[in-house]
Design a protein around this motif. Structure first.
Motif, PDB file in Angstrom:
ATOM      1  N   THR A  53      39.082  54.337  52.511  1.00  0.00           N
ATOM      2  CA  THR A  53      39.649  55.594  52.977  1.00  0.00           C
ATOM      3  C   THR A  53      40.673  55.299  54.057  1.00  0.00           C
ATOM      4  N   GLY A  54      41.511  56.288  54.359  1.00  0.00           N
ATOM      5  CA  GLY A  54      42.473  56.121  55.440  1.00  0.00           C
ATOM      6  C   GLY A  54      43.692  55.312  55.063  1.00  0.00           C
ATOM      7  N   LEU A  55      43.924  55.117  53.776  1.00  0.00           N
ATOM      8  CA  LEU A  55      45.087  54.354  53.319  1.00  0.00           C
ATOM      9  C   LEU A  55      46.143  55.314  52.783  1.00  0.00           C
ATOM     10  N   ALA A  56      47.393  54.874  52.826  1.00  0.00           N
ATOM     11  CA  ALA A  56      48.507  55.744  52.468  1.00  0.00           C
ATOM     12  C   ALA A  56      48.766  55.836  50.973  1.00  0.00           C
ATOM     13  N   SER A  57      48.327  54.815  50.217  1.00  0.00           N
ATOM     14  CA  SER A  57      48.689  54.807  48.801  1.00  0.00           C
ATOM     15  C   SER A  57      47.775  53.890  47.999  1.00  0.00           C
ATOM     16  N   LEU A  58      47.831  54.065  46.702  1.00  0.00           N
ATOM     17  CA  LEU A  58      47.103  53.189  45.790  1.00  0.00           C
ATOM     18  C   LEU A  58      47.588  51.753  45.941  1.00  0.00           C
ATOM     19  N   GLU A  59      48.879  51.567  46.108  1.00  0.00           N
ATOM     20  CA  GLU A  59      49.427  50.218  46.270  1.00  0.00           C
ATOM     21  C   GLU A  59      48.870  49.550  47.528  1.00  0.00           C
ATOM     22  N   GLU A  60      48.751  50.306  48.613  1.00  0.00           N
ATOM     23  CA  GLU A  60      48.165  49.756  49.839  1.00  0.00           C
ATOM     24  C   GLU A  60      46.709  49.359  49.608  1.00  0.00           C
ATOM     25  N   ALA A  61      45.972  50.170  48.877  1.00  0.00           N
ATOM     26  CA  ALA A  61      44.571  49.854  48.570  1.00  0.00           C
ATOM     27  C   ALA A  61      44.483  48.588  47.712  1.00  0.00           C
ATOM     28  N   ARG A  62      45.378  48.458  46.735  1.00  0.00           N
ATOM     29  CA  ARG A  62      45.379  47.255  45.888  1.00  0.00           C
ATOM     30  C   ARG A  62      45.722  46.007  46.701  1.00  0.00           C
ATOM     31  N   THR A  63      46.673  46.135  47.597  1.00  0.00           N
ATOM     32  CA  THR A  63      47.050  45.001  48.443  1.00  0.00           C
ATOM     33  C   THR A  63      45.883  44.578  49.326  1.00  0.00           C
ATOM     34  N   LEU A  64      45.189  45.545  49.873  1.00  0.00           N
ATOM     35  CA  LEU A  64      44.027  45.253  50.713  1.00  0.00           C
ATOM     36  C   LEU A  64      42.918  44.595  49.908  1.00  0.00           C
ATOM     37  N   ALA A  65      42.606  45.131  48.733  1.00  0.00           N
ATOM     38  CA  ALA A  65      41.550  44.558  47.896  1.00  0.00           C
ATOM     39  C   ALA A  65      41.887  43.141  47.446  1.00  0.00           C
ATOM     40  N   ALA A  66      43.155  42.836  47.288  1.00  0.00           N
ATOM     41  CA  ALA A  66      43.568  41.489  46.880  1.00  0.00           C
ATOM     42  C   ALA A  66      43.237  40.451  47.944  1.00  0.00           C
ATOM     43  N   ARG A  67      42.983  40.889  49.172  1.00  0.00           N
ATOM     44  CA  ARG A  67      42.595  39.977  50.261  1.00  0.00           C
ATOM     45  C   ARG A  67      41.089  39.711  50.295  1.00  0.00           C
ATOM     46  N   ASP A  68      40.340  40.397  49.466  1.00  0.00           N
ATOM     47  CA  ASP A  68      38.886  40.206  49.385  1.00  0.00           C
ATOM     48  C   ASP A  68      38.608  38.795  48.866  1.00  0.00           C
ATOM     49  N   PRO A  69      37.727  38.047  49.527  1.00  0.00           N
ATOM     50  CA  PRO A  69      37.388  36.705  49.048  1.00  0.00           C
ATOM     51  C   PRO A  69      36.918  36.668  47.593  1.00  0.00           C
ATOM     52  N   LEU A  70      36.321  37.750  47.104  1.00  0.00           N
ATOM     53  CA  LEU A  70      35.929  37.796  45.691  1.00  0.00           C
ATOM     54  C   LEU A  70      37.150  37.646  44.788  1.00  0.00           C
ATOM     55  N   ALA A  71      38.240  38.303  45.171  1.00  0.00           N
ATOM     56  CA  ALA A  71      39.479  38.236  44.383  1.00  0.00           C
ATOM     57  C   ALA A  71      40.178  36.899  44.590  1.00  0.00           C
ATOM     58  N   ILE A  72      40.263  36.455  45.828  1.00  0.00           N
ATOM     59  CA  ILE A  72      40.975  35.212  46.147  1.00  0.00           C
ATOM     60  C   ILE A  72      40.383  34.022  45.400  1.00  0.00           C
ATOM     61  N   THR A  73      39.054  33.976  45.307  1.00  0.00           N
ATOM     62  CA  THR A  73      38.388  32.834  44.658  1.00  0.00           C
ATOM     63  C   THR A  73      38.269  33.001  43.148  1.00  0.00           C
ATOM     64  N   GLY A  74      38.602  34.187  42.637  1.00  0.00           N
ATOM     65  CA  GLY A  74      38.440  34.430  41.209  1.00  0.00           C
ATOM     66  C   GLY A  74      36.995  34.646  40.800  1.00  0.00           C
ATOM     67  N   SER A  75      36.131  34.883  41.780  1.00  0.00           N
ATOM     68  CA  SER A  75      34.712  35.093  41.489  1.00  0.00           C
ATOM     69  C   SER A  75      34.448  36.457  40.851  1.00  0.00           C
ATOM     70  N   SER A  76      35.348  37.402  41.104  1.00  0.00           N
ATOM     71  CA  SER A  76      35.222  38.744  40.547  1.00  0.00           C
ATOM     72  C   SER A  76      36.607  39.277  40.207  1.00  0.00           C
ATOM     73  N   VAL A  77      36.631  40.178  39.259  1.00  0.00           N
ATOM     74  CA  VAL A  77      37.847  40.920  38.947  1.00  0.00           C
ATOM     75  C   VAL A  77      37.738  42.247  39.673  1.00  0.00           C
ATOM     76  N   LEU A  78      38.722  42.535  40.524  1.00  0.00           N
ATOM     77  CA  LEU A  78      38.716  43.776  41.287  1.00  0.00           C
ATOM     78  C   LEU A  78      39.735  44.742  40.704  1.00  0.00           C
ATOM     79  N   THR A  79      39.280  45.958  40.461  1.00  0.00           N
ATOM     80  CA  THR A  79      40.182  47.021  40.043  1.00  0.00           C
ATOM     81  C   THR A  79      40.064  48.153  41.054  1.00  0.00           C
ATOM     82  N   VAL A  80      41.177  48.775  41.333  1.00  0.00           N
ATOM     83  CA  VAL A  80      41.226  49.834  42.341  1.00  0.00           C
ATOM     84  C   VAL A  80      41.656  51.128  41.663  1.00  0.00           C
TER      85      VAL A  80
END
Length: 86
Positions: A53-80
């Motif tokens: 919550t508190g984000l300006a756009s879907l793109e901002e949320a996707r950018t933030l989720a891409a910083r999740d270690p789950l995404a960085i390591t490829g351990s999980s596929v994250l969809t927003v």
């Protein structure tokens, strides 16, 4: 209406258990910044989800989720998903 962003994190076959602690630390940082409402894992251990919550756009949320270690390591596929709640 408040716009929230639902992040679905589904484990990949190469899921690494050692990424759980860094993922939790990432979520703690989001919570401290006032960007995370709720989080939790699925009981069948296939993944989990969290609500931003508190984000300006879907793109901002996707950018933030891409910083999740789950995404960085490829351990999980994250969809927003933009989630318009009442």
């Amino acid at each position: 209406m408040k716009t929230r962003y639902l992040v679905m994190a589904m484990r990949t076959p190469g899921f690494r258990e050692d990424v759980i602690a860094p993922h939790h630390a990432f979520l703690d940082g989001l919570r401290e910044a006032g960007l995370l409402e709720v989080t939790g894992g699925f009981s069948d251990r296939t993944g989990g989800a969290y609500l931003l919550t508190g984000l300006a756009s879907l793109e901002e949320a996707r950018t933030l989720a891409a910083r999740d270690p789950l995404a960085i390591t490829g351990s999980s596929v994250l969809t927003v998903h933009e989630w318009n709640t009442r």
